[in-house]
Design a protein around this motif. Structure first.
Motif, PDB file in Angstrom:
ATOM      1  N   PRO A  55       0.827  -1.210   0.000  1.00 29.91           N
ATOM      2  CA  PRO A  55       0.000   0.000   0.000  1.00 29.91           C
ATOM      3  C   PRO A  55       0.861   1.259   0.000  1.00 29.91           C
ATOM      4  N   GLY A  56       0.358   2.315  -0.633  1.00 30.92           N
ATOM      5  CA  GLY A  56       1.085   3.577  -0.657  1.00 30.92           C
ATOM      6  C   GLY A  56       0.774   4.463   0.517  1.00 30.92           C
ATOM      7  N   VAL A  57      -0.367   4.208   1.181  1.00 32.90           N
ATOM      8  CA  VAL A  57      -0.781   4.983   2.347  1.00 32.90           C
ATOM      9  C   VAL A  57      -0.847   4.033   3.536  1.00 32.90           C
ATOM     10  N   LEU A  58      -0.092   4.327   4.585  1.00 33.91           N
ATOM     11  CA  LEU A  58       0.032   3.425   5.732  1.00 33.91           C
ATOM     12  C   LEU A  58      -0.664   4.003   6.951  1.00 33.91           C
ATOM     13  N   VAL A  59      -1.526   3.187   7.576  1.00 35.46           N
ATOM     14  CA  VAL A  59      -2.255   3.604   8.775  1.00 35.46           C
ATOM     15  C   VAL A  59      -2.220   2.481   9.799  1.00 35.46           C
ATOM     16  N   ASP A  60      -2.579   2.804  11.026  1.00 30.52           N
ATOM     17  CA  ASP A  60      -2.808   1.787  12.046  1.00 30.52           C
ATOM     18  C   ASP A  60      -4.146   1.132  11.712  1.00 30.52           C
ATOM     19  N   ARG A  61      -4.119  -0.097  11.247  1.00 28.96           N
ATOM     20  CA  ARG A  61      -5.342  -0.761  10.782  1.00 28.96           C
ATOM     21  C   ARG A  61      -6.276  -1.112  11.916  1.00 28.96           C
ATOM     22  N   ASN A  62      -5.762  -1.165  13.136  1.00 28.70           N
ATOM     23  CA  ASN A  62      -6.627  -1.384  14.292  1.00 28.70           C
ATOM     24  C   ASN A  62      -7.430  -0.138  14.620  1.00 28.70           C
ATOM     25  N   GLY A  63      -6.875   1.033  14.375  1.00 24.15           N
ATOM     26  CA  GLY A  63      -7.595   2.277  14.592  1.00 24.15           C
ATOM     27  C   GLY A  63      -6.877   3.252  15.494  1.00 24.15           C
ATOM     28  N   TYR A  64      -7.539   4.390  15.723  1.00 21.56           N
ATOM     29  CA  TYR A  64      -6.985   5.476  16.524  1.00 21.56           C
ATOM     30  C   TYR A  64      -8.011   5.910  17.569  1.00 21.56           C
ATOM     31  N   LYS A  65      -7.510   6.325  18.717  1.00 19.20           N
ATOM     32  CA  LYS A  65      -8.390   6.834  19.771  1.00 19.20           C
ATOM     33  C   LYS A  65      -9.001   8.164  19.336  1.00 19.20           C
ATOM     34  N   THR A  66     -10.225   8.411  19.782  1.00 19.92           N
ATOM     35  CA  THR A  66     -10.940   9.621  19.357  1.00 19.92           C
ATOM     36  C   THR A  66     -10.154  10.887  19.667  1.00 19.92           C
ATOM     37  N   ALA A  72      -0.802   9.338   9.453  1.00 19.39           N
ATOM     38  CA  ALA A  72      -0.675   8.384   8.349  1.00 19.39           C
ATOM     39  C   ALA A  72       0.650   8.665   7.650  1.00 19.39           C
ATOM     40  N   LEU A  73       1.211   7.642   7.024  1.00 27.21           N
ATOM     41  CA  LEU A  73       2.462   7.779   6.280  1.00 27.21           C
ATOM     42  C   LEU A  73       2.205   7.539   4.801  1.00 27.21           C
ATOM     43  N   PHE A  74       2.929   8.281   3.959  1.00 24.61           N
ATOM     44  CA  PHE A  74       2.762   8.200   2.508  1.00 24.61           C
ATOM     45  C   PHE A  74       4.103   7.871   1.865  1.00 24.61           C
ATOM     46  N   ARG A  75       4.104   6.890   0.952  1.00 19.83           N
ATOM     47  CA  ARG A  75       5.340   6.426   0.340  1.00 19.83           C
ATOM     48  C   ARG A  75       5.527   7.058  -1.037  1.00 19.83           C
ATOM     49  N   ILE A 132      -2.367   9.900  -7.008  1.00 15.77           N
ATOM     50  CA  ILE A 132      -1.095   9.248  -7.358  1.00 15.77           C
ATOM     51  C   ILE A 132      -0.934   7.889  -6.674  1.00 15.77           C
ATOM     52  N   ILE A 133      -1.045   7.823  -5.324  1.00 20.31           N
ATOM     53  CA  ILE A 133      -0.780   6.546  -4.641  1.00 20.31           C
ATOM     54  C   ILE A 133      -2.032   5.892  -4.077  1.00 20.31           C
ATOM     55  N   GLY A 134      -3.217   6.494  -4.206  1.00 21.12           N
ATOM     56  CA  GLY A 134      -4.454   5.807  -3.881  1.00 21.12           C
ATOM     57  C   GLY A 134      -4.889   5.838  -2.439  1.00 21.12           C
ATOM     58  N   GLN A 135      -5.446   4.683  -1.969  1.00 16.75           N
ATOM     59  CA  GLN A 135      -6.129   4.609  -0.682  1.00 16.75           C
ATOM     60  C   GLN A 135      -5.362   3.770   0.339  1.00 16.75           C
ATOM     61  N   SER A 136      -5.712   4.013   1.597  1.00 16.58           N
ATOM     62  CA  SER A 136      -5.214   3.185   2.696  1.00 16.58           C
ATOM     63  C   SER A 136      -6.187   2.051   2.952  1.00 16.58           C
ATOM     64  N   TYR A 137      -5.788   1.123   3.807  1.00 14.43           N
ATOM     65  CA  TYR A 137      -6.725   0.159   4.345  1.00 14.43           C
ATOM     66  C   TYR A 137      -7.720   0.903   5.233  1.00 14.43           C
ATOM     67  N   PRO A 138      -8.921   0.359   5.454  1.00 18.92           N
ATOM     68  CA  PRO A 138      -9.868   1.018   6.371  1.00 18.92           C
ATOM     69  C   PRO A 138      -9.392   0.924   7.813  1.00 18.92           C
ATOM     70  N   PHE A 139      -9.795   1.860   8.638  1.00 19.65           N
ATOM     71  CA  PHE A 139      -9.461   1.877  10.064  1.00 19.65           C
ATOM     72  C   PHE A 139     -10.603   2.548  10.815  1.00 19.65           C
ATOM     73  N   GLY A 466      -0.017  -1.952  11.713  1.00 22.65           N
ATOM     74  CA  GLY A 466      -0.265  -1.646  10.316  1.00 22.65           C
ATOM     75  C   GLY A 466       0.535  -0.521   9.707  1.00 22.65           C
ATOM     76  N   ARG A 467       1.068   0.380  10.520  1.00 21.29           N
ATOM     77  CA  ARG A 467       1.815   1.504   9.960  1.00 21.29           C
ATOM     78  C   ARG A 467       3.276   1.107   9.778  1.00 21.29           C
ATOM     79  N   ASN A 468       3.471   0.029   9.013  1.00 25.28           N
ATOM     80  CA  ASN A 468       4.806  -0.519   8.782  1.00 25.28           C
ATOM     81  C   ASN A 468       5.056  -0.674   7.285  1.00 25.28           C
ATOM     82  N   GLU A 469       6.232  -1.147   6.927  1.00 25.23           N
ATOM     83  CA  GLU A 469       6.638  -1.218   5.524  1.00 25.23           C
ATOM     84  C   GLU A 469       5.683  -2.026   4.647  1.00 25.23           C
ATOM     85  N   ASP A 470       5.066  -3.059   5.218  1.00 24.53           N
ATOM     86  CA  ASP A 470       4.183  -3.923   4.446  1.00 24.53           C
ATOM     87  C   ASP A 470       2.700  -3.595   4.639  1.00 24.53           C
TER      88      ASP A 470
END
Length: 512
Positions: A55-66, A72-75, A132-139, A466-470
């Motif tokens: 993925p080109g957009v990296l997020v914590d796939r488990n989620g974030y506290k309110t 998010a990171l962008f490659r 350019i790099i699209g979407q992240s996974y949902p979180f 989830g906010r890792n290289e893969d």
């Protein structure tokens, strides 16, 4: 809230206590509350699958506290200047933010940019998109981000139990009694009863040192769990104690009654060929007594006796006696090192016996004390002494505090340098080492308390989730930490480190 936080250099000692907790038997047992959907897959078969396209957009796939920080990171290079957060259900853009200037990542030879969306606090399920790099996974954004993960990881210890049928209707894989055959001491015909305990690795071995590491971490979590009595905190404590008691009973069986020494563990003669423990018919043997296993045993038995003796004094006394016998063995067969120091610190904290305090003073007087433990046991010994209710040396407390602060600053400085905001070394990033360092900082943070450390610890979790290289969430729905992207073998002891870090983050955020 994880115990009272008091500066030791001002107060000399922290008072942390398990007194006032209700009997764990008052709460429903884990065996009655397990989620049987967990049983659909074996807990030992956790292959790491790298996505076919990263993925080109990296997020914590488990989620974030309110109310928490959200990054998010962008490659890549030449990215657009803006990103959007989209509600997954309505497909409406709910937030727009700026993509910050890229930094070159020497480890992976690519550019990484950052986007902050902390201002978005509305609970819901989202994804991030940019041209350019699209979407992240949902979180998700929600208040209780870590509750389900904690529950899953805690349950996973139950499914690593050896030698017993586990309650549940689905009789697959790891769910039936296993390894009930005769085990003999390595190189002899001496039969030793080894039923019980947890499988600590993928070959169904039962390693004493790794088992004691898990017990010590779970007991620390138990000691530092929120002070205010609630139904949920009682349930969590009961889960912890159910698992710890199960392992402690097995550990007691590994002690040689005559010498006080402790056998190093139970190991397969050759690598197993199945992921179903009850299908494993291989030959197992008991490894000979080791000073390392004996010192570890002495420390955690003293710790356990102090905590569990509130509920069962007779069993607590048995464990304390076993601890002292093991310590006598260690004194007889080893030099004063960090393992003996750790055991003496726990025994002093539990008994107040001055002979153990004298041993601690001897250790502090050494110019270069040996470090022979696998798991930073000097740090555990320091924490035991700093949280001791017995008489302490204020000058030593101040010195130990200075050492903790210095170590924490080294870890913090390392994490700030990396584009993924995690620790690196000459070998690059390792998920296992990232988690182990997060545990060390969480342990220090409980004593020192720093908002900066809290943020750094959470960044390590964001990486694992989830906010890792893969872009992979390394905690499975089974509660298993799958860190094998770097060829790291699965190790159960990392689960207990993860639980302690989760607790420290959740409780510290509640205090802020």
């Amino acid at each position: 809230m994880f115990g009272k936080r008091i500066w030791l250099c001002l107060a000399a000692v922290l008072f942390l206590t398990g007194c006032g907790y209700e009997n764990p038997d008052d709460y429903q047992s884990l065996e009655e509350t397990v989620d049987e959907s967990f049983l659909k897959e074996a807990v030992y078969d956790v292959p790491y699958e790298k996505p076919s396209s990263l993925p080109g957009v990296l997020v914590d796939r488990n989620g974030y506290k309110t109310e928490g920080e959200k990054i998010a990171l962008f490659r890549g290079e030449g990215l657009s200047q803006e990103f959007a957060v989209v509600n997954q259900e309505t497909k409406q853009v709910v937030y727009k933010g700026k993509i910050q200037n890229a930094a070159y990542n020497e480890i992976d030879k690519e550019y990484i940019s950052k986007g902050v969306f902390t201002e978005l606090t509305e609970p819901g399920t989202y994804y991030i998109e940019t041209s350019i790099i699209g979407q992240s996974y949902p979180f998700e954004i929600k208040e209780d981000v870590y509750g389900q993960i904690y529950s899953d990881v805690m349950d996973s210890f139950y499914y690593h139990r050896c030698g017993t049928d586990l309650d549940g209707a689905v009789a697959v894989n790891n769910h039936r009694a296993c390894h009930l055959g005769v085990t003999k001491l390595q190189g002899t015909d001496t039969v030793i009863e080894t039923k019980g305990g947890w499988h600590t690795g993928s070959n169904f071995e039962k390693d004493v040192v790794e088992g004691t590491k898990i017990v010590s971490d779970l007991l620390l979590t138990y000691e530092y769990i929120e002070e205010k009595e609630t139904e949920e905190s009682g349930r969590l404590r009961n889960k912890l104690l159910n698992e710890v008691v199960f392992e402690v009973k097995w550990l007691l069986s590994m002690q040689d009654e005559r010498s006080g020494g402790v056998y190093a563990g139970v190991y397969p003669e050759k690598e197993t060929e199945t992921t179903a423990p009850e299908a494993d018919q291989g030959v197992y043997y008991v490894k000979e007594i080791s000073v390392e296993a004996t010192a570890e045993f002495s420390a955690i038995m003293a710790q356990f006796a102090r905590i569990y003796g509130i509920y069962d004094k007779e069993f607590g006394d048995i464990c304390l006696k076993a601890s002292e016998a093991a310590y006598a063995y260690v004194e007889k067969y080893s030099q004063l090192d960090d393992l003996q120091y750790y055991a003496a610190a726990e025994l002093y904290k539990s008994t107040g016996n001055e002979k153990y305090h004298s041993k601690l003073k001897q250790y502090w007087a050494l110019k270069q004390p040996e470090e022979n433990s696998r798991f930073s046991r000097k740090l555990y010994g320091d924490i035991a002494y700093l949280t001791c209710k017995q008489k302490v040396d204020v000058e030593i407390c101040n010195q130990l505090m200075d050492e903790l602060m210095e170590r924490a600053e080294v870890l913090a400085a390392s994490a700030k340098k990396d584009v993924y905001l995690v620790w690196t070394d000459e070998l690059g990033r390792s998920a296992g080492r990232i988690l182990e360092n997060a545990f060390v900082l969480a342990l220090i943070d409980h004593i020192i308390t720093s908002h900066e450390y809290l943020g750094i610890m959470e960044n390590q979790l964001h990486y694992l989730l989830g906010r890792n290289e893969d872009g992979v969430e390394m905690v499975t729905g089974k509660g298993i930490l799958n860190l094998t992207n770097e060829g790291e073998e699965y190790q159960l002891y990392l689960q207990s480190s993860f639980i302690f870090v989760l607790h420290e983050i959740v409780e510290r955020e509640a205090e802020e």
